[in-house]
Design an enzyme around this catalytic site. Structure first.
Site, PDB file in Angstrom:
ATOM      1  N   ASP A 136      36.830  44.762   9.356  1.00 13.50           N
ATOM      2  CA  ASP A 136      36.244  45.488  10.272  1.00 13.50           C
ATOM      3  C   ASP A 136      34.937  46.428   9.593  1.00 13.50           C
ATOM      4  O   ASP A 136      35.271  46.351   8.830  1.00 13.50           O
ATOM      5  CB  ASP A 136      37.195  46.946  10.417  1.00 13.50           C
TER       6      ASP A 136
ATOM      7  N   ASP B 298      40.147  49.981  10.194  1.00  8.00           N
ATOM      8  CA  ASP B 298      40.799  51.398  10.072  1.00  8.00           C
ATOM      9  C   ASP B 298      41.181  52.242  11.727  1.00  8.00           C
ATOM     10  O   ASP B 298      41.508  53.240  11.550  1.00  8.00           O
ATOM     11  CB  ASP B 298      39.652  52.457   9.620  1.00  8.00           C
TER      12      ASP B 298
ATOM     13  N   ASP C  78      42.168  46.877  15.303  1.00 12.84           N
ATOM     14  CA  ASP C  78      41.876  46.494  13.595  1.00 12.84           C
ATOM     15  C   ASP C  78      44.169  46.188  13.342  1.00 12.84           C
ATOM     16  O   ASP C  78      44.059  45.501  12.369  1.00 12.84           O
ATOM     17  CB  ASP C  78      41.960  47.155  12.783  1.00 12.84           C
TER      18      ASP C  78
END
Lengths: 350, 1108
Positions: free
Chosen positions: B381, B752, B756
C-alpha cells in the site's frame, strides 16, 4: 487472523484503557538469547584444518589397525567342518534320512592337528551356518517369565508352536529351547582325555537373573515332533548352561556358540582326537556345522576385519590429506573473495 | 431477506433468540476428547500413524512392541490436546468474566442489576461512562442533550479515536422515565458480521407515536466490546446478543496458511511414503518366496504347511510396520516447536521495536516464518505504509490563484493570510468547506484546547490548516456546528451527510447557515469525482492544471466545491434520501444513486494539496529488498501522478533513462486491450535491455482487465518486476494478490489500513503496519510491525534464518529416520526376510523421540551468516526464494547419505561383531550406538555456528544415550540387562564405533570441503569472507569493493522462469517529460540508454523539483 484478539475482546479489561491490545505490547526484553546473539564459534572448513584432520585420523588409524591385526594374528584357531565328513559314505545322498534315523549310531571320530602353540584357555565353539536364529518366527518363540520363575510355569504366551504337549505346558517352552543343539564333542590327546570344562560358559547375569534356580524342565521334548537336545530333568535351568548359551540368540545366520573350555596348553603338531556325536540336523536346510578351537586376544577371537579396515581407512585419509594439499598448492583459491559471488561476476550492465 | 423483529421491552418475545452468554470455547468437558481427537485425526500424518499403531496391536505381525509407536503417538496427541485444553480453559475463564459482569437492565419498568449473560434481545440496557457494551444495542437515550454519545471502537476495529453515535430521530428528547416504558419494534437483518452496516428501521408504539419509520444505521448502534466515553450515560435496546453480535459473528477460524516449505515437506513425505510402499511390496514378495522355498526347510521354525488365508499378507504387513519409521513421527512436533520459537524471536526482536509509537513486532501467525524467506512479490500500500500518513497541508489553489508555491507552505503564504483577513469570499468559502465538510470530531481537552479526532488523516490536516487560518471548528454537537472565524461565532446546522465511499470517492454535507437560513451543499473529493460535477460553463482547466502540478510533487489533492440548494429542491431530495436510508436491501447502492441526484452543478472552488512524508528508511528498504530479487507492486488508492512521484522518491522506480514507465489506460475495453498489448510487446522487446520497466495501471483499466483480459495481464505480470496500480479498490487489491498467487509466486502484502485487510488476508503472508489508520490491518495480518523499514529485517533476517533452519531440520528428520529404517531393511536380508527387527522397542522409540530429536532442535540458534552480512548482501536471499536448501535434489542428497550411513553402520557392525560375538542384543546395541555417533557428527558438521546450547545438546545427548542405556542395563528384567556394561568394557566396541564414525563422516567432510572451497556457493563465499574479514581485510575494504560492483549489477533475476537474465533498473519520466502535461505519449518507449551522468542529472532534477 482477523479475530486473533476477538476471542478476548468480549472481556477485555474493564479498566477502560484507551489503547488497544497491540499497542500495549511491551518492549522486548533484551537478552542475548532473545536477540539471537549468543556468543558462537563459527568454524569454517579451511584447507589447513581439513588437511590436518585427515592427517591426524591417518596417524591414529594406522597404529590401531596394526595392533588389531597383530592381535588377530596371534589368535590360533582350529576350524573343522564336520557335517559332511561325518556322514557315512553310503548315505551321502540321503543325509536327511541319515540324520533322522535314530537307529544309526552317529558317533564320528576325527583327528585335528594343532597348527601352532595354543595357550590356555582354549575355547571350544560350535559354528552353525545358514541357521536363522534371528528368524522372526523363531526368535520370538520363548517366554522369559517362565524361564525366570517356577511360579510362572504356565506362562507360555509367545511360545507357539511349542507351548504345550499332551495338554500340559512345556518348560522351557518355545522353538528356541525345543531346537537346542545336541551334538557333543569329546577330545583326547595322545589317548588321554582332554577335559572340556563346561562350567561358566554362559553369562553369569543370565544364570543369576534370567534362568531360575528353582525352574526345572518339565514336559520337555515330549511332543510327537522331536526337536534337539533333551534336558537333564533334575537340574534347574540356571545350571543348564548349554541351554542358556543357546537361548542367547545370534543376530546373524552364521554364528559360533561356546561349547566349553580346554584349560591346558596345546603344543604345535599335537594330534587331537575328537569324538563327535553328530545328532543335529542341518542337512535338511544345507547348513554347515563346524567345530572351532580358538584362543583369544584383547579384541576377541580371530577377526582380521577391524585391522584391515583401520589400515585401509588410515591409508585413505593420508591419501586425501596429500591430495587436498596438492590441489591446494596447485590451484590456490582465496577464501571469501567477493569477486566469486555470482552477482558480482556478471559483466557490468549485462 | 431474513429479518428479525425486536420488540422493545417485551418479555414475551425475548426467548426467540439466544441469551447474551458469550462463548468462545471450542470444546465442552464432555466433547473435548472426541472433538479434539477428531480434529487431530483429520491430518493425514496422524491417520497414518494411528493405522500403524493399530496394526502393531496384532502380535503376529508386529516386529516391535506396540509401545514404540503408541508411546510417541500418545505423547504427541497429549501435547497438542493439552495446549488446546489450556487455550480453551483460558477462553472459558475470560468468557465467564464477561458473562458474569453486572449490568443495568430495565425489567418491568424498573432498573435492575443482572448478569451480562442474562440480557435478552429486546431488553433495555443502561450504560455509564467507561462501561463496556455487553451486546449489540440500538441507542435510544443518552445523557447528552444533543442526542449523541461517544464510543471507542478499538476492540472492534482497532481504531483508537472516538466515534460519535447519534440517537435515532424518533428517540430524541425522551426522558429517562419515558425510556423505562418505551415500547416499539425494530426491524433489522439477521445477525451478520459487517461492522460497518446496520440497515434497519425502528417504529415506536404509542404513546411515543412517531408514525414514521425511523431509519437506523450503524451510527445509531453501540456494538459489543466498545466502550462508552465522555458520556455520562446511555441506554439502548439489545438487538443482537451472545455469539450473534457483530463481534461474535465475525469470529471464526481463519484458513490456516500453508507455507511453501510445508508444501515441499508434504511432497517429500508423499514421495517417502511411495518409496516405503515399494520397499514393502518388494520385501514382502521376497519374504513370501523365501518362506516357501527356504523357510519350510528350516525345521526349527516349524512353518505349518497350510497357513491361514491371510498368510500372504503377514510378511508385507510386518515390513510395513518395520518401515513405518521412515516417516518421522517427531517431525510435526519438532516443526511446530521450532516455528513457535521463530515467531518468538520476531516478537522479541529489539531492532524491530518502534520507539516512536512504542510498537513491538508481533507474529500472530506462528506457522509461516519460512515463507518470509521465500517472498517473490511484495504488494504494498502507499499511504501509511511507505509514507508516514502524517499529513500536512502544503499548498492550495483557490479559483486559479496558487498559494504556497514559493514557500512550499501555504500557511505561511502572506497572500493567503491577507486574503483571509480581507474576507475574500472565495477564500472564506474554501475555508468553510475545509472546516465543515468532514467527519472530524472536536474534543475539548482539560486545558481547554480543542483537539480533533479524525478517522482520515487528510481531513485532520485540512481542519487543522483551516484553524491556523483563523477558521476554527469549535464544536459539533449532533446537528449543530460552531465555527469561530476571526473571533466571530458562526453556527451551522448539519442537515445531511453524504458519506464518503470508495466508489463515490467524495463526500458532501448539506448545511443550513443559521444566520441567513441558506441551505448549502459542500463537497470535497478526488478530482475525477468532483470536476465532472461542475456546472456547465465553469472553467475547470485551472483546477486540472493545479491537480497535475501538485500530483507531480507527490502531494495528495482534493477538490472542493459547493452549491446553494433551493428549499424545495432540498425538501424533495431529503425525502428520497430518507427513504434510501431506510431501505434494508441494497441500501448502499440506493444511497449512491440518491446522492448523485444532489451532487451536480457544483461550483468548484479550489484544490487542496496535502503532503504525506515518506517514512524513514523506505528507499533503502526497497532498494535492499529489490536487490534480494523481490519484485514490488504498489497498490494505492491514490492518484496516478502522486503514486508515481512517491514511487520515484522511494526507489520504487528509477528515472529515465534507466527506467521506463509503461502506461496501460483507456476508457473502453478496446482501448485498454490495445494499450495492454502494446505494453506487453514493449516489455518483451526490452526485456533484454538493462532497463527498469514498470507498468502503471489505474483502477478503471484494471477493472476491465481483470474481467476480460486476465491471461494477457498475467503474462505481463510475470514479465514485470515493478508495477504501480493506482486508484484501486480493496477488492482489486485482493484480486491482484490472487492473480500473482495463481502464477505460483509467493506474495507478501503489506498495508496499514482497513482497505488493505482483504489483500493482507489473501496473500501468502500478510504484514500489517500498526499505523495511524488504526490496527485493523495489523489485526488481520500474520505479522505486524511498526514501520515499513522493519520489513527488511523481517524478510532478510527472520525469514531467511527460519527457512534455512526448517530446511535443515526437516531433511535431517527424514535422514535419521531413513538411516535406522535402512539398517532394519539390510538386517532383514540376514534374517530370512522374515521381518525381524534388529532394534528393540525401547531403543527405537528413544531413538526417534530423544536421541535424534533433541540435538537438532538447537538449529533454532543456527546462523549461517551474520545479520550484517545478509543485510549487506541481500542477493543471498535468492537461495531461499529459489528453494535451494530444500528441494528434491537436496533431499536426494540426504537420502543418499542415510543409505550410505546405514550401509556403513550395518556392514561394519556385522563384520566386527561376527561369529562368537554375534549375540542379538549386543549387535543391535553396537549398530544403534553407531547411528547415535553418526548423527551427532552429522548435526555438528551441518551446523554453522556453535553456541553453548549446541555443545550441551549434541555432546550432552551422547552422554545421555550412554547414561540411559547403562541405567537400563542395570535392570535385571530388562532385555538389555548387562549388555551396555559388557560393551563398554570391550575395546572392540570402541574401535568399531570409531571406525563407523570415521568411515561415515570422512567422505561427508571431504565432499563438503571440496564443495566449500572449489564449488563454493555464495553462502560459502560470504562465510569465508566473514571470517577472513576479521583476519585480513577491513570491512570497509570489502564493502566498497562489493558496492562498486553492485552498482550495475546483474542480478539473480535470471532464476525466474520467465524473467530476463539481467536486473533491470527502472526508468520513468525524463526530465523534460515531467514538466510537460503528461500523457503516455510523453514517455518514449524505446529511448536509447544514455550515459550514467545523464541519468543522475535527470534523477537529481526530479528530486530537486520535489523538494523545492
Amino acid at each position: 487472523m482477523q479475530n486473533a484478539n476477538g476471542s478476548t475482546a468480549g472481556s477485555s479489561s474493564a479498566s477502560g484503557e484507551a489503547s488497544a491490545p497491540l499497542r500495549n505490547s511491551k518492549r522486548p526484553k533484551y537478552s542475548r538469547f532473545t536477540q539471537q546473539e549468543l556468543p558462537a564459534c563459527k568454524p569454517i572448513l579451511t584447507p589447513r584444518w581439513v588437511i590436518s584432520v585427515f592427517t591426524l585420523i591417518g596417524i591414529i588409524f594406522v597404529p590401531i589397525g596394526l595392533a588389531a591385526l597383530a592381535a588377530s594374528n596371534k589368535v590360533v584357531e582350529i576350524v573343522y567342518r564336520y557335517d559332511d565328513d561325518c556322514v557315512p559314505p553310503n548315505m551321502v545322498n540321503m543325509k536327511v534320512a541319515y540324520i533322522q534315523n535314530d537307529t544309526i549310531d552317529k558317533t564320528c571320530t576325527k583327528t585335528l592337528k594343532v597348527p601352532k602353540h595354543m595357550s590356555q584357555p582354549i575355547y571350544v565353539y560350535y559354528q552353525l551356518d545358514n541357521f536363522y536364529q534371528n528368524h522372526r518366527r523363531y526368535v520370538k518363540s520363548r517366554n522369559d517369565a517362565q524361564l525366570r520363575k517356577a511360579s510362572e510355569a504356565n506362562e507360555t504366551s509367545g511360545c507357539d508352536p511349542e507351548r504345550t504337549a499332551n495338554g500340559a505346558p512345556i518348560v522351557p517352552c518355545g522353538l528356541i529351547a525345543w531346537s537346542l543343539f545336541n551334538d557333543t564333542y569329546s577330545f583326547a590327546i595322545r589317548n588321554r582325555n582332554l577335559t572340556v570344562n563346561k562350567k561358566d560358559i554362559s553369562w553369569k547375569s543370565d544364570r543369576d537373573h534370567k534362568f531360575g534356580k528353582d525352574v526345572y524342565p518339565r514336559n520337555f521334548q515330549n511332543s510327537t515332533l522331536r526337536g534337539g537336545a533333551k534336558l537333564n530333568l533334575t537340574k534347574p535351568l540356571s545350571e543348564q548352561e548349554d541351554l542358556i548359551v543357546w537361548m542367547r540368540t545370534a543376530a546373524l545366520p552364521t554364528f559360533r556358540k561356546l561349547y566349553g573350555r580346554i584349560e591346558q596348553d596345546l603344543v604345535i603338531n599335537d594330534a587331537i582326537t575328537v569324538q563327535l556325536q553328530n545328532n543335529y540336523n542341518t542337512y535338511s536346510f544345507s547348513g554347515k556345522k563346524t567345530l572351532v578351537l580358538s584362543t583369544s586376544s584383547w579384541i576377541g577371537g580371530k577377526n582380521d576385519f577391524l585391522g584391515i579396515a583401520y589400515l585401509t581407512v588410515g591409508g585413505l585419509c593420508f591419501f586425501l590429506a596429500v591430495a587436498f594439499t596438492i590441489v591446494y598448492l596447485v590451484k590456490p583459491r582465496k577464501l571469501g573473495d567477493p569477486s566469486y559471488l555470482s552477482w558480482n561476476r556478471n559483466p557490468a550492465g549485462h | 431477506m431474513m429479518k428479525r423483529f425486536v420488540y422493545i421491552n417485551d418479555d414475551s418475545s425475548q426467548n426467540l433468540y439466544c441469551d447474551n452468554r458469550i462463548s468462545n470455547r471450542k470444546y465442552t468437558i464432555l466433547n473435548f476428547l472426541p472433538k479434539n481427537l477428531w480434529e487431530q485425526f483429520r491430518r493425514f500424518m496422524n491417520q497414518y500413524f494411528l493405522l500403524i499403531a493399530c496394526l502393531q496391536l496384532w502380535s503376529l505381525i508386529t516386529p516391535v512392541n506396540p509401545a514404540s509407536t503408541w508411546g510417541p503417538l500418545i505423547i504427541i496427541f497429549a501435547v497438542s490436546a493439552t495446549k488446546e485444553a489450556w487455550d480453551d480453559y483460558n477462553r472459558y475463564l475470560s468468557d465467564k468474566q464477561a458473562n458474569e459482569k453486572e449490568v443495568w437492565v430495565v425489567k418491568d419498568g424498573i432498573r435492575k442489576h443482572i448478569k451480562a449473560q442474562d440480557i435478552h434481545v429486546g431488553n433495555i440496557v443502561w450504560l455509564r461512562e467507561n462501561d463496556e457494551v455487553p451486546c449489540d444495542l440500538v441507542l435510544i437515550g443518552t445523557s447528552e442533550p444533543q442526542g449523541i454519545c461517544y464510543v471507542e471502537t478499538a476492540a472492534l476495529d482497532g481504531e483508537t479515536d472516538l466515534k460519535t453515535r447519534v440517537l435515532p430521530s424518533s428517540c430524541i428528547g425522551l426522558t429517562p422515565e419515558q425510556l423505562h416504558k418505551i415500547k416499539g419494534v425494530i426491524e433489522c437483518p439477521n445477525p451478520d458480521k459487517d461492522i460497518r452496516r446496520f440497515d434497519s428501521n425502528m417504529r415506536l408504539f404509542p404513546p411515543f407515536i412517531d408514525n414514521d419509520l425511523c431509519p437506523l444505521t450503524i451510527d445509531n448502534t453501540l456494538l459489543q466490546s466498545c466502550y462508552l466515553r465522555n458520556t455520562e450515560w446511555a441506554c439502548g435496546v439489545a438487538v443482537y446478543t451472545g455469539n450473534e453480535t457483530k463481534l461474535g459473528m465475525s469470529r471464526g477460524v481463519p484458513e490456516p496458511k500453508l507455507t511453501a516449505v510445508d508444501a515441499m515437506i508434504d511432497k517429500l513425505t508423499g514421495a517417502i511414503f511411495l518409496f516405503q510402499i515399494v520397499v514393502v511390496i518388494v520385501l514382502g514378495f521376497a519374504g513370501n518366496i523365501w518362506k516357501d522355498t527356504e523357510a519350510r526347510k528350516q525345521w526349527y521354525a516349524q512353518y505349518p504347511e497350510d497357513g491361514p488365508w491371510y498368510e500372504l499378507l503377514v510378511i508385507p504387513l510386518r515390513f510395513e510396520l518395520l518401515c513405518s519409521i521412515m516417516i518421522p513421527i517427531s517431525l510435526k512436533v519438532s516443526l511446530d516447536l521450532v516455528k513457535s520459537i521463530y515467531a518468538k524471536f520476531i516478537d522479541w526482536d529489539e531492532e524491530m521495536y518502534d520507539h516512536e509509537t512504542m510498537t513491538a513486532p508481533h507474529a500472530a501467525n506462528t506457522a509461516i516464518s519460512e515463507d518470509l524467506g521465500q517472498v517473490e512479490y511484495i504488494l504494498t500500500d502507499k499511504t501509511g505504509t511507505l509514507t508516514e500518513n502524517k499529513m500536512s497541508f502544503r499548498r492550495c489553489c483557490i479559483n486559479g490563484t496558487f498559494y504556497g508555491n514559493e514557500s512550499g507552505d501555504a500557511l505561511k503564504d502572506v497572500e493567503l493570510l491577507n486574503a483571509v483577513i480581507n474576507n475574500v469570499p472565495d477564500v472564506i468559502r474554501f475555508l468553510t468547506i475545509m472546516t465543515i465538510c468532514n467527519t472530524v470530531v472536536p474534543v475539548r481537552s482539560m486545558s481547554g484546547n480543542i483537539l480533533y479526532k479524525a478517522q482520515s488523516q487528510d481531513e485532520d490536516a485540512l481542519v487543522n490548516a483551516a484553524a491556523r487560518l483563523h477558521m476554527v471548528l469549535i464544536s459539533k454537537n449532533g446537528n449543530s456546528l460552531e465555527i469561530n472565524f476571526n473571533g466571530k461565532l458562526i453556527h451551522y446546522e448539519i442537515l445531511d451527510t453524504l458519506e464518503f465511499t470508495s466508489e463515490r470517492k467524495r463526500m458532501s454535507v448539506v448545511v443550513k447557515d443559521s444566520e441567513d437560513g441558506k441551505i448549502l451543499l459542500l463537497s470535497k473529493g478526488a478530482d475525477e469525482a468532483i470536476l465532472p460535477l461542475s456546472y456547465a460553463g465553469q472553467q475547470i482547466r485551472p483546477f486540472v492544471d493545479a491537480v497535475d502540478q501538485y500530483a507531480q510533487l507527490g502531494l495528495r489533492t482534493l477538490c472542493l466545491g459547493w452549491r446553494e440548494l433551493k428549499d424545495d429542491e432540498y425538501k424533495d431530495w431529503s425525502q428520497a434520501f430518507k427513504e434510501a436510508r431506510s431501505t434494508l436491501v441494497n441500501r448502499e447502492w440506493k444511497l449512491d444513486e440518491v446522492c448523485q441526484r444532489l451532487e451536480h452543478d457544483l461550483e468548484v472552488i479550489g484544490v487542496t494539496a496535502v503532503e504525506d512524508q515518506l517514512q524513514d528508511g523506505v528507499p533503502e528498504t526497497i532498494e535492499t529488498l529489490r536487490k534480494a530479487g523481490i519484485n514490488f507492486w504498489m497498490l494505492t488508492g491514490d492518484k496516478q501522478k502522486t503514486a508515481i512521484q512517491i514511487a520515484l522518491l522511494c526507489n520504487f522506480i528509477s528515472s529515465e533513462p534507466r527506467g521506463q514507465l509503461l502506461f496501460i489506460n483507456g476508457k473502453t475495453e478496446d482501448e485498454v486491450l490495445r494499450s495492454l498489448e502494446r505494453v506487453l510487446l514493449t516489455m518483451k522487446i526490452t526485456s533484454s535491455e538493462p532497463k527498469d520497466l514498470a507498468f502503471v495501471v489505474d483502477g478503471w483499466a484494471l477493472e476491465i482487465i481483470l474481467k476480460q483480459y486476465r491471461s494477457v495481464f498475467t503474462e505481463l505480470a510475470i514479465l514485470s518486476r515493478t508495477a504501480i496500480c493506482c486508484r484501486v479498490t480493496p477488492s482489486q487489491k485482493a484480486q491482484l494478490v490472487e492473480l500473482l498467487k495463481s502464477c505460483d509466486y509467493r506474495t507478501l502484502a503489506i498495508g496499514d489500513g482497513g482497505n488493505d485487510v482483504r489483500m493482507i488476508q489473501n496473500a501468502d503472508i500478510g504484514v500489517g503496519i500498526s499505523g495511524r489508520e488504526g490496527l485493523q490491518a495489523a489485526r488481520a495480518a500474520d505479522y505486524s510491525i511498526g514501520k515499513f523499514r522493519f520489513l527488511k529485517r523481517l524478510i532478510l533476517v527472520h525469514g531467511r534464518y527460519s527457512y534455512n533452519r526448517t530446511a535443515f531440520l526437516s531433511q535431517y528428520s527424514f535422514y535419521k529416520s531413513l538411516l535406522i529404517c535402512f539398517i532394519q531393511i539390510f538386517f532383514s536380508f540376514f534374517s530370512g526376510v522374515s521381518g525381524t527387527s534388529l532394534f528393540n522397542s525401547i531403543s527405537l522409540m528413544a531413538y526417534n523421540v530423544f536421541y535424534t530429536s533433541v540435538p537438532v532442535l538447537t538449529v533454532v540458534l543456527d546462523k549461517d551468516l551474520t545479520e550484517k552480512t545478509v543485510m549487506q548482501n541481500p542477493q543471498i536471499l535468492f537461495y531461499c526464494q529459489a528453494g535451494r536448501l530444500l528441494n528434491p535434489s537436496t533431499f536426494a542428497g540426504w537420502f543418499g547419505r542415510s543409505l550410505y550411513h546405514a550401509l556403513v553402520v550395518f556392514l561394519i557392525t556385522v563384520h566386527a561383531y561376527a561369529d562368537e560375538k554375534s549375540e542379538m542384543e549386543q549387535l543391535s546395541m553396537v549398530a544403534l550406538s553407531g547411528c547415535i555417533w553418526l548423527q551427532a557428527f552429522v548435526v555438528t558438521i551441518e551446523m554453522n555456528s556453535f553456541t553453548i546450547f549446541h555443545h550441551l545438546a549434541i555432546w550432552g545427548n551422547l552422554l545421555c544415550f550412554y547414561g540411559l542405556n547403562l541405567m537400563i542395563s542395570a535392570i535385571p528384567s530388562a532385555g538389555l540387562y548387562t549388555i551396555m556394561f559388557r560393551l563398554c568394557r570391550q575395546p572392540s566396541y570402541w574401535i568399531t564405533l570409531f571406525l563407523i564414525t570415521v568411515v561415515g563422516m570422512g567422505p561427508v567432510l571431504a565432499l563438503k570441503y571440496f564443495r566449500y572451497t572449489y564449488r563454493s556457493s555464495a553462502i560459502n563465499i560470504l562465510q569465508q569472507a566473514e571470517r577472513s574479514r576479521v583476519a585480513t581485510f577491513s570491512i570497509r575494504d570489502l564493502d566498497s569493493q562489493l558496492k562498486s560492483i553492485e552498482k550495475d549489477v546483474g542480478s539473480l533475476a535470471s532464476r525466474n522462469k520467465f524473467k530476463s537474465s539481467v536486473y533491470e533498473p527502472l526508468i520513468t519520466d525524463s526530465p523534460t517529460a515531467t514538466r510537460r502535461a503528461v500523457g503516455p505519449s510523453a514517455f518514449d518507449f524505446l529511448q536509447p540508454a544514455q550515459s550514467r551522468d545523464d541519468q543522475n542529472a535527470g534523477l537529481l532534477e526530479i528530486v530537486c523539483m520535489l523538494t523545492e
